[in-house]
Design an enzyme around this catalytic site. Structure first.
Site, short mmCIF file in Angstrom:
data_model
loop_
_atom_site.label_atom_id
_atom_site.label_comp_id
_atom_site.label_asym_id
_atom_site.label_seq_id
_atom_site.Cartn_x
_atom_site.Cartn_y
_atom_site.Cartn_z
N GLY A 60 -2.00 -2.20 -31.83
CA GLY A 60 -2.18 -0.81 -32.23
C GLY A 60 -1.31 0.18 -31.47
CG HIS A 61 0.20 1.92 -27.60
ND1 HIS A 61 1.24 1.90 -26.71
CD2 HIS A 61 -0.28 3.19 -27.58
CE1 HIS A 61 1.38 3.09 -26.16
NE2 HIS A 61 0.48 3.89 -26.67
CG PHE A 62 3.11 3.04 -31.13
CD1 PHE A 62 2.03 3.87 -31.39
CD2 PHE A 62 3.85 3.26 -29.98
CE1 PHE A 62 1.73 4.94 -30.55
CE2 PHE A 62 3.55 4.32 -29.13
CZ PHE A 62 2.49 5.15 -29.42
CB VAL A 67 5.46 1.33 -26.35
CG1 VAL A 67 5.58 2.00 -24.99
CG2 VAL A 67 6.73 1.55 -27.16
#
Length: 157
Positions: A60-62, A67
């Protein structure tokens, strides 16, 4: 290290993942340091975090541009310091936890991405009672990607 008496100021080679897991309670997915190297008890240590695409936070990041979240880089700094504290205190640290108190001057200079190896350099600035203050830098290939100063308190579980 087992069976060996350790003392403050003693230079040690490394702590492997098993020794890290004996020192701090963190486990997957929150264990964010794979090895501790260049240890001088009571003074400094370097943690190593191998960043892989399989880390759960990258979902979820990203999703299309993975990252490592800055807050997790700070957490890896804290875990490196926690191992240093626990190993420095030796048997008197048994049954204690290291808790964040403050984070100051955090700066993120460059994204950390899958394939990077974080080298987390922590230096004890001071210790007063059960409060320890550290300065830390995280580097990838010798380049500073993050830095912060922070304090932690050692308490019973």
């Amino acid at each position: 290290m087992s069976g060996q008496q350790e003392s403050q100021g003693e230079t040690l080679d490394a702590y492997d993942i098993g020794q890290i897991m004996e020192a701090i309670p963190h486990r997957y997915p929150m264990l964010l340091v794979d090895r501790i190297v260049d240890v001088v008890l009571g003074e400094r240590a370097t943690g190593v975090k191998n960043v892989t695409v399989n880390e759960n936070f990258f979902q979820g990041h990203f999703p299309r541009h993975p990252v490592m979240p800055g807050v997790l880089i700070i957490e890896s700094m804290a875990q490196t310091a926690a191992v240093l504290v626990v190993k420095t205190l030796g048997p008197s640290a048994h049954g204690k936890l290291v808790y964040f108190m403050t984070v100051e001057n955090a700066k993120f200079r460059k994204p950390v991405v899958p394939g990077d190896q974080l080298r987390i350099h922590v230096v004890k600035e001071r210790q007063r009672g059960n409060v320890w203050k550290f300065a830390a830098e995280a580097k990838v290939d010798g380049v500073v990607v993050a830095e912060a100063t922070y304090a932690a308190m050692i308490l019973d579980k």
